[in-house]
Write an enzyme that holds these catalytic residues in place. Structure first.
Site, PDB file in Angstrom:
ATOM      1  N   THR A 294       0.820  -1.212   0.000  1.00  0.00           N
ATOM      2  CA  THR A 294       0.000   0.000   0.000  1.00  0.00           C
ATOM      3  C   THR A 294       0.853   1.261   0.000  1.00  0.00           C
ATOM      4  O   THR A 294       1.908   1.307   0.652  1.00  0.00           O
ATOM      5  CB  THR A 294      -0.927   0.029   1.233  1.00  0.00           C
ATOM      6  OG1 THR A 294      -1.575   1.297   1.316  1.00  0.00           O
ATOM      7  CG2 THR A 294      -0.152  -0.192   2.523  1.00  0.00           C
TER       8      THR A 294
ATOM      9  N   TYR B 266      -2.612  -1.192   9.974  1.00  0.00           N
ATOM     10  CA  TYR B 266      -2.743  -1.738   8.622  1.00  0.00           C
ATOM     11  C   TYR B 266      -1.492  -1.449   7.805  1.00  0.00           C
ATOM     12  O   TYR B 266      -0.865  -2.355   7.227  1.00  0.00           O
ATOM     13  CB  TYR B 266      -3.966  -1.164   7.919  1.00  0.00           C
ATOM     14  CG  TYR B 266      -3.937  -1.359   6.420  1.00  0.00           C
ATOM     15  CD1 TYR B 266      -4.007  -2.644   5.871  1.00  0.00           C
ATOM     16  CD2 TYR B 266      -3.792  -0.283   5.550  1.00  0.00           C
ATOM     17  CE1 TYR B 266      -3.940  -2.844   4.500  1.00  0.00           C
ATOM     18  CE2 TYR B 266      -3.729  -0.471   4.188  1.00  0.00           C
ATOM     19  CZ  TYR B 266      -3.796  -1.756   3.664  1.00  0.00           C
ATOM     20  OH  TYR B 266      -3.720  -1.942   2.299  1.00  0.00           O
TER      21      TYR B 266
END
Length: 331
Positions: free
Chosen positions: A124, A148
């Site tokens: 990400t 995350y």
């Protein structure tokens, strides 16, 4: 038209999910034979449009994955399976480290033990953090701000270390904000309780949600709302096939940003949604969500030049149009 890839089997973890299913379909259309491992916690078996084999279970199940790798003589793996909601990761960090880090470690170990040569990892752009340059490049030091993002960064580092000691070859693809749907309506985002702006906006536009919340209007951006680099899911899927071709051609392990190189604010996205659906949307200002950053934009020069990736849907209005058409098809 299918290309000749000798019917090679490719393992796709999380291949019944939003992004994984688009990649699985593109692999099949290119002449590969993808095999999907998915526990169906966030995936839909009907997203396997070409009868691709589905192995139900966790990518962290060492014996299950080992059996699958041996059965299909798999040498290349694409790893999508993960928990992906930032606010949830702040509230439930153990879930994220277990699913995203521990399961990934089990998967990588199993791949190495069973002769896998190529590993493509779904990471990400949020690993760059709040203080990253805009746009951020692959040479900028990550500083993830939530569990995350940290879980993805830790997995990146594990993959690099294991590759150095074993010869496993990899690409790490750092996604920016993925949105849109297949242009012909074959696939799209079907997640329950979605947190992605364009998906939620399409739900509001079609009357499935009452209001579109803007989480924070006091960011250090041009209009106070968060700025993101939105990439069409079909272009992102194509980046995975480009990464596989790169490794097949002997490319060295590397990391690539996946984005278009420019950002749009929440208000700009809402305007595009309103233009696409032909009416205004009910909007409500809400507090910032835990872990959100002001702006996230990709420097994409590396993937354009080194992988030869050529986006086909680099247009916010197109992304929104496809997302809205998909949402309407779910009625």
């Amino acid at each position: 038209m299918k290309n000749d890839h000798n019917g090679r089997h490719i393992l796709v973890t999380g291949g019944c999910g939003y992004i994984g299913s688009h990649v699985t379909r593109q692999l099949s259309e290119a002449g590969f034979k993808p095999v999907v491992v998915d526990n169906l916690s966030a995936g839909f078996p009907e997203f396997l449009l070409n009868g691709e084999p589905l192995v139900k279970g966790s990518c962290g199940d060492v014996e299950l994955v080992a059996q699958t790798l041996r059965k299909y003589q798999i040498e290349s793996v694409m790893h999508f399976a993960a928990s992906v909601v930032v606010p949830e990761s702040v509230a439930e960090p153990v879930k994220y480290y277990q699913n995203n880090v521990v399961n990934s470690l089990n998967l990588i170990q199993t791949c190495v033990a069973n002769g896998v040569r190529n590993f493509i990892f779904s990471s990400t752009g949020s690993v760059y953090g709040e203080d990253a340059p805009v746009p951020a490049s692959e040479t900028d030091r990550p500083a993830p701000t939530n569990p995350y993002s940290r879980s993805k960064w830790i997995t990146e580092e594990m993959l690099r270390d294991i590759a150095l000691s074993t010869g496993l070859r990899y690409t790490i693809l750092r996604y920016f904000n993925v949105a849109g749907a297949h242009p012909g309506g074959k696939l799209g985002q079907k997640s329950k309780d979605a947190t992605h702006l364009i998906k939620i906006g399409a739900e509001v536009a079609t009357g499935k949600r009452a209001v579109l919340k803007i989480f924070g209007n006091d960011f250090d951006t041009k209009d106070g709302t968060g700025v993101r680099d939105y990439i069409h899911v079909e272009d992102l899927a194509a980046a995975h096939l480009a990464a596989l071709s790169y490794l097949d051609a002997g490319g060295n392990p590397d990391t690539f940003n996946c984005g278009y190189g420019r950002g749009f604010s929440v208000l700009e996205v809402i305007k595009a949604l309103e233009q696409a659906c032909g009416h205004s949307l009910p909007v409500e200002i809400a507090p910032r969500r835990p872990g959100d950053i002001s702006a996230s934009v990709a420097d994409n020069q590396k993937i354009l030049t080194k992988l030869g990736w050529k986006p086909r849907h680099d247009n916010l209005d197109v992304i929104v149009k496809h997302a809205l058409a998909w949402e309407k098809s779910l009625d």
